[in-house]
Scaffold this motif. Structure first.
Motif, PDB file in Angstrom:
ATOM      1  N   PHE A  56       0.834  -1.196   0.000  1.00  0.00           N
ATOM      2  CA  PHE A  56       0.000   0.000   0.000  1.00  0.00           C
ATOM      3  C   PHE A  56       0.873   1.253   0.000  1.00  0.00           C
ATOM      4  CE2 PHE A  56      -2.856   2.894   2.670  1.00  0.00           C
ATOM      5  CZ  PHE A  56      -3.624   3.277   1.588  1.00  0.00           C
ATOM      6  N   GLN A  57       1.939   1.239   0.783  1.00  0.00           N
ATOM      7  CA  GLN A  57       2.838   2.382   0.855  1.00  0.00           C
ATOM      8  C   GLN A  57       3.544   2.614  -0.481  1.00  0.00           C
ATOM      9  OE1 GLN A  57       6.433   2.231   3.393  1.00  0.00           O
ATOM     10  NE2 GLN A  57       5.679   4.089   4.373  1.00  0.00           N
ATOM     11  N   LYS A 281      -3.986   1.533  -9.060  1.00  0.00           N
ATOM     12  CA  LYS A 281      -3.024   0.743  -8.285  1.00  0.00           C
ATOM     13  C   LYS A 281      -3.157   1.052  -6.799  1.00  0.00           C
ATOM     14  CE  LYS A 281       1.975  -0.043  -7.853  1.00  0.00           C
ATOM     15  NZ  LYS A 281       3.316   0.364  -8.353  1.00  0.00           N
ATOM     16  N   PHE A 282      -3.348   2.324  -6.472  1.00  0.00           N
ATOM     17  CA  PHE A 282      -3.549   2.739  -5.081  1.00  0.00           C
ATOM     18  C   PHE A 282      -4.826   2.116  -4.507  1.00  0.00           C
ATOM     19  CE2 PHE A 282      -6.306   5.854  -2.846  1.00  0.00           C
ATOM     20  CZ  PHE A 282      -5.739   5.769  -1.584  1.00  0.00           C
ATOM     21  N   LYS A 288      -6.661  -4.522  -0.920  1.00  0.00           N
ATOM     22  CA  LYS A 288      -5.937  -5.706  -0.438  1.00  0.00           C
ATOM     23  C   LYS A 288      -5.648  -5.579   1.052  1.00  0.00           C
ATOM     24  CE  LYS A 288      -1.803  -8.507  -1.139  1.00  0.00           C
ATOM     25  NZ  LYS A 288      -0.570  -8.716  -1.951  1.00  0.00           N
ATOM     26  N   LEU A 289      -5.306  -4.366   1.492  1.00  0.00           N
ATOM     27  CA  LEU A 289      -5.058  -4.132   2.918  1.00  0.00           C
ATOM     28  C   LEU A 289      -6.321  -4.408   3.728  1.00  0.00           C
ATOM     29  CD1 LEU A 289      -3.370  -3.058   5.300  1.00  0.00           C
ATOM     30  CD2 LEU A 289      -4.083  -0.748   4.630  1.00  0.00           C
ATOM     31  N   ILE A 290      -7.462  -3.909   3.262  1.00  0.00           N
ATOM     32  CA  ILE A 290      -8.730  -4.117   3.973  1.00  0.00           C
ATOM     33  C   ILE A 290      -9.078  -5.601   4.034  1.00  0.00           C
ATOM     34  CG2 ILE A 290     -11.211  -3.674   3.909  1.00  0.00           C
ATOM     35  CD1 ILE A 290      -9.495  -1.312   4.833  1.00  0.00           C
ATOM     36  N   LYS A 291      -8.917  -6.307   2.931  1.00  0.00           N
ATOM     37  CA  LYS A 291      -9.239  -7.734   2.912  1.00  0.00           C
ATOM     38  C   LYS A 291      -8.289  -8.523   3.816  1.00  0.00           C
ATOM     39  CE  LYS A 291     -11.296  -7.633  -1.713  1.00  0.00           C
ATOM     40  NZ  LYS A 291     -11.151  -8.015  -3.149  1.00  0.00           N
ATOM     41  N   GLY A 353     -15.979  -2.088   3.313  1.00  0.00           N
ATOM     42  CA  GLY A 353     -14.846  -1.222   3.626  1.00  0.00           C
ATOM     43  C   GLY A 353     -13.888  -0.983   2.478  1.00  0.00           C
ATOM     44  N   THR A 354     -14.041  -1.736   1.390  1.00  0.00           N
ATOM     45  CA  THR A 354     -13.164  -1.541   0.234  1.00  0.00           C
ATOM     46  C   THR A 354     -13.636  -0.359  -0.603  1.00  0.00           C
ATOM     47  OG1 THR A 354     -14.450  -3.121  -1.080  1.00  0.00           O
ATOM     48  CG2 THR A 354     -12.547  -3.979   0.137  1.00  0.00           C
ATOM     49  N   LEU A 355     -12.759   0.095  -1.494  1.00  0.00           N
ATOM     50  CA  LEU A 355     -13.073   1.224  -2.368  1.00  0.00           C
ATOM     51  C   LEU A 355     -13.507   0.739  -3.743  1.00  0.00           C
ATOM     52  CD1 LEU A 355     -10.069   3.608  -1.543  1.00  0.00           C
ATOM     53  CD2 LEU A 355     -12.383   3.659  -0.582  1.00  0.00           C
ATOM     54  N   LYS A 356     -14.387   1.509  -4.378  1.00  0.00           N
ATOM     55  CA  LYS A 356     -14.874   1.191  -5.717  1.00  0.00           C
ATOM     56  C   LYS A 356     -14.710   2.423  -6.599  1.00  0.00           C
ATOM     57  CE  LYS A 356     -19.013  -0.304  -8.253  1.00  0.00           C
ATOM     58  NZ  LYS A 356     -20.454  -0.651  -8.138  1.00  0.00           N
ATOM     59  N   ILE A 357     -14.308   2.200  -7.860  1.00  0.00           N
ATOM     60  CA  ILE A 357     -14.060   3.306  -8.777  1.00  0.00           C
ATOM     61  C   ILE A 357     -15.150   3.373  -9.841  1.00  0.00           C
ATOM     62  CG2 ILE A 357     -12.465   4.272 -10.481  1.00  0.00           C
ATOM     63  CD1 ILE A 357     -10.187   2.899  -9.073  1.00  0.00           C
ATOM     64  N   ASP A 358     -15.702   4.559 -10.034  1.00  0.00           N
ATOM     65  CA  ASP A 358     -16.583   4.839 -11.165  1.00  0.00           C
ATOM     66  C   ASP A 358     -15.676   5.362 -12.281  1.00  0.00           C
ATOM     67  OD1 ASP A 358     -18.233   6.050 -13.071  1.00  0.00           O
ATOM     68  OD2 ASP A 358     -19.767   6.567 -11.600  1.00  0.00           O
ATOM     69  N   ASP A 359     -15.367   4.492 -13.256  1.00  0.00           N
ATOM     70  CA  ASP A 359     -14.392   4.846 -14.292  1.00  0.00           C
ATOM     71  C   ASP A 359     -14.799   6.090 -15.078  1.00  0.00           C
ATOM     72  OD1 ASP A 359     -12.680   2.736 -13.686  1.00  0.00           O
ATOM     73  OD2 ASP A 359     -13.765   1.340 -14.966  1.00  0.00           O
TER      74      ASP A 359
END
Length: 469
Positions: A56-57, A281-282, A288-291, A353-359
Motif C-alpha cells: 500500500f505504501q 493501483k492505489f 488488499k489491505l482491507i481484505k 470497507g473496500t473502495l470502488k471506482i466509477d471509471d
C-alpha cells in the motif's frame, strides 16, 4: 526405562514411573504448545499485515509523484509511420504530420572487377584512395593501398581507416561471372553526405562518385543517393538530415519510420493514462489491505460442533488504530477547489470497507481538473503524504510491527529453551524415580527371601504340625 524392573516386588515399576512422569510433563508441555502456536500464528499474521501495508505504501509513493503529473505524452495516430515522445515542457496540442521522404545515408559500390579463386583481384600499384563524405568534407581520409593487395585486404584497410568516420566496407561477389565489388555504407544520413572515393593512377577501379547512380557494372550509388527527410507539420514543409527530430515542436521528439500517403495526427497532452493507472493501483493496494485485515481479525464459524476459524489478530488494538487513522485521512477533505475528496473522483467506500471506482467519473475528473487531481494527491499536504504518515510508524525499521514481531521471536526462542529445560527435568525425575522404585523392589525381594527361609526353617522343627490346604 532402567532394565528389567519389579522382579522382587512384582510391581509394574515401568508403568508407575511412566504415569508419574506423564503427570508432571503433560500440563507444562501442553502450556508450551499453546504458547508456541499462538505466538507463531500472531507472528505470521503480523507479517501478512506488514506485507499488505508495504504494498500500500509503495502504491502511494508512486501516486505521490509530481513527475507523474508533469509527464506529457505524444501519441501518433499511425505508430508504424511516426513514433513520438514528449518532455514535461511540451504544450498540449494536436498536429497534422505527413512524411514525404525519409532521410537516407549513402550506399555506393565500386565498378565490378574480376575476382576468382584462380585469379583474385590484386592492386596493380602502390597508391592512395581519398574517401570523403559529401562536398563539405574537404580533407577526407587518405587510405594507403599497396601493390598486390587483394580485395579483402583493401576492404579491411578501408574499415580500419574509416571506422571513426562512420563508413564501413564489404564485398559483394557475383557468382554468375566471377566478379566482385566493394560496397560502402555511411552511418550519417542527409542530403550532400554522399560517399566519394578518388583514386591515384592505377587504382581507378576503386573510384566512386556517390552522387552518380551506378548502372550495370559501373560505380555509383545504389538505390537512392543520400537524402534528407522531407515532412510537413500542419502543412508547413520541413527538412531534416535525420529521421529523429527534436524540438521541431518544442519539447517533442519524434522519429520518422515510413513515408505516408496522407497526414497522420500527433497529439501532445498530459499523461492521463499513467495517472489513471496509478490511482487504480492505489485503490487495489488499499482494498488488499482491507481484505487482509478482515481475514486476520475475523472469527469464522465452520459448522455445528466444530471450532471456529480464528484470525491471528482477533481483537488486536493495533489493527483497529491503524485502520481508523487511514480511514479518517481518506474522508478528510482537502483545502482546495475542484477535487476535495475521493468521491469527487468517483471513488467511494463499499459496505465491506473496500473502495470502488466509477471509471466514467474518474476519467471526467482527470480530463477536466487534471491540475486539481495532482495537488489533491501530491505534496506535503496531499492525501498520499497524509495517509503515509499514518502507516509509516507501523512498518518503518524499528516500527510498531517490527517491535512486536521481535517480541514474538523472543517468546518463541524462550519456548524452545523451556522445552529443553522440561526435557532435562523430566529425564532427571525419571532417573530418580527408577532408582527409588528399584531400591524398594530390591528391599521387598530381600524381605520375601528372608520370609521364605524362616518359613522353611520353622517347618523343619520337631512338634510343628503343618497345615495342609
Amino acid at each position: 526405562m532402567a532394565g528389567i524392573t519389579g522382579i522382587g516386588s512384582g510391581v509394574n515399576i515401568n508403568e508407575i514411573v511412566g504415569a508419574l512422569v506423564s503427570a508432571e510433563k503433560a500440563p507444562k508441555e501442553a502450556q508450551l504448545a499453546r504458547l508456541e502456536k499462538a505466538s507463531t500464528t500472531k507472528f505470521s499474521a503480523l507479517g501478512s499485515l506488514k506485507g499488505a501495508l508495504s504494498e500500500f505504501q509503495t502504491a502511494m509513493k508512486d501516486l505521490n509523484s509530481l513527475a507523474l503529473f508533469e509527464k506529457r505524452t505524444a501519441t501518433s495516430s499511425n505508430g508504424s509511420a511516426v513514433s513520438a515522445s514528449a518532455e514535461k515542457t511540451a504544450l498540449s496540442g494536436t498536429y497534422q504530420l505527413a512524411v514525404k521522404q525519409l532521410a537516407t545515408s549513402s550506399r555506393v559500390a565500386t565498378a565490378s572487377v574480376s575476382n576468382t579463386s584462380a585469379e583474385p583481384y590484386a592492386a596493380s600499384v602502390d597508391g592512395q584512395l581519398t574517401v570523403k563524405l559529401g562536398a563539405g568534407d574537404s580533407a577526407g581520409v587518405l587510405v594507403d593501398i599497396k601493390a598486390g593487395d587483394t580485395l579483402e585486404q583493401i576492404r579491411d584497410t578501408l574499415n580500419t581507416a574509416l571506422k571513426d568516420k562512420g563508413i564501413s566496407a564489404n564485398i559483394v561477389n557475383n557468382p554468375a561471372d566471377g566478379t566482385s565489388r566493394l560496397v560502402l555504407n555511411a552511418k550519417d544520413t542527409g542530403a550532400g553526405k554522399d560517399i566519394v572515393i578518388t583514386a591515384a593512377a592505377g587504382l581507378e577501379d576503386l573510384a566512386v562518385d556517390g552522387a552518380v547512380k551506378g548502372v550495370g557494372d559501373s560505380a555509383g550509388y545504389l538505390g537512392d543517393p543520400a537524402q534528407s527527410a522531407v515532412f510537413t507539420i500542419d502543412g508547413l514543409e520541413q527538412t531534416s538530415s535525420t529521421n529523429s527530430l527534436k524540438d521541431v515542436i518544442p519539447g517533442v521528439t519524434f522519429n520518422l519510420l515510413t513515408e505516408t500517403d496522407k497526414p497522420l495526427t500527433l497529439t501532445v497532452g498530459q499523461d492521463k493514462a499513467g495517472v489513471t493507472a496509478n490511482i487504480k493501483k492505489f485503490v487495489d493496494a488499499y482494498n488488499k489491505l482491507i481484505k487482509t485485515t478482515s481475514e486476520l481479525t475475523n472469527v469464522t464459524q465452520v459448522g455445528e460442533g466444530k471450532a471456529p476459524v480464528v484470525g491471528g489478530l482477533v481483537g488486536d488494538a493495533t489493527v483497529r488504530t491503524l485502520l481508523s487513522g487511514v480511514r479518517n485521512e481518506l474522508v478528510n477533505p482537502a483545502g482546495q477547489e475542484g477535487i476535495r475528496v475521493l468521491a469527487d473522483l468517483g471513488i467511494t467506500t463499499q459496505n465491506d470497507g473496500t473502495l470502488k471506482i466509477d471509471d466514467t467519473k474518474l476519467g471526467a475528473a482527470i480530463t477536466d481538473n487534471f491540475a486539481a487531481v495532482g495537488s489533491f494527491f501530491t505534496g506535503d499536504n496531499g492525501l498520499m503524504s497524509r495517509v503515509d504518515k499514518r502507516i509509516d510508524g507501523y512498518i518503518q525499521t524499528g516500527g510498531v510491527l517490527e517491535q512486536r514481531m521481535k517480541g514474538l521471536t523472543s517468546t518463541l526462542a524462550d519456548v524452545g529453551k523451556q522445552k529443553e529445560a522440561l526435557t532435562r527435568r523430566v529425564g532427571q525425575m525419571q532417573t530418580r524415580l527408577f532408582a527409588q522404585f528399584n531400591a524398594m523392589d530390591a528391599l521387598v525381594g530381600n524381605l520375601n527371601a528372608t520370609s521364605n527361609r524362616l518359613t522353611q526353617a520353622l517347618g523343619s522343627l520337631p512338634g510343628v504340625v503343618k497345615q495342609s490346604n
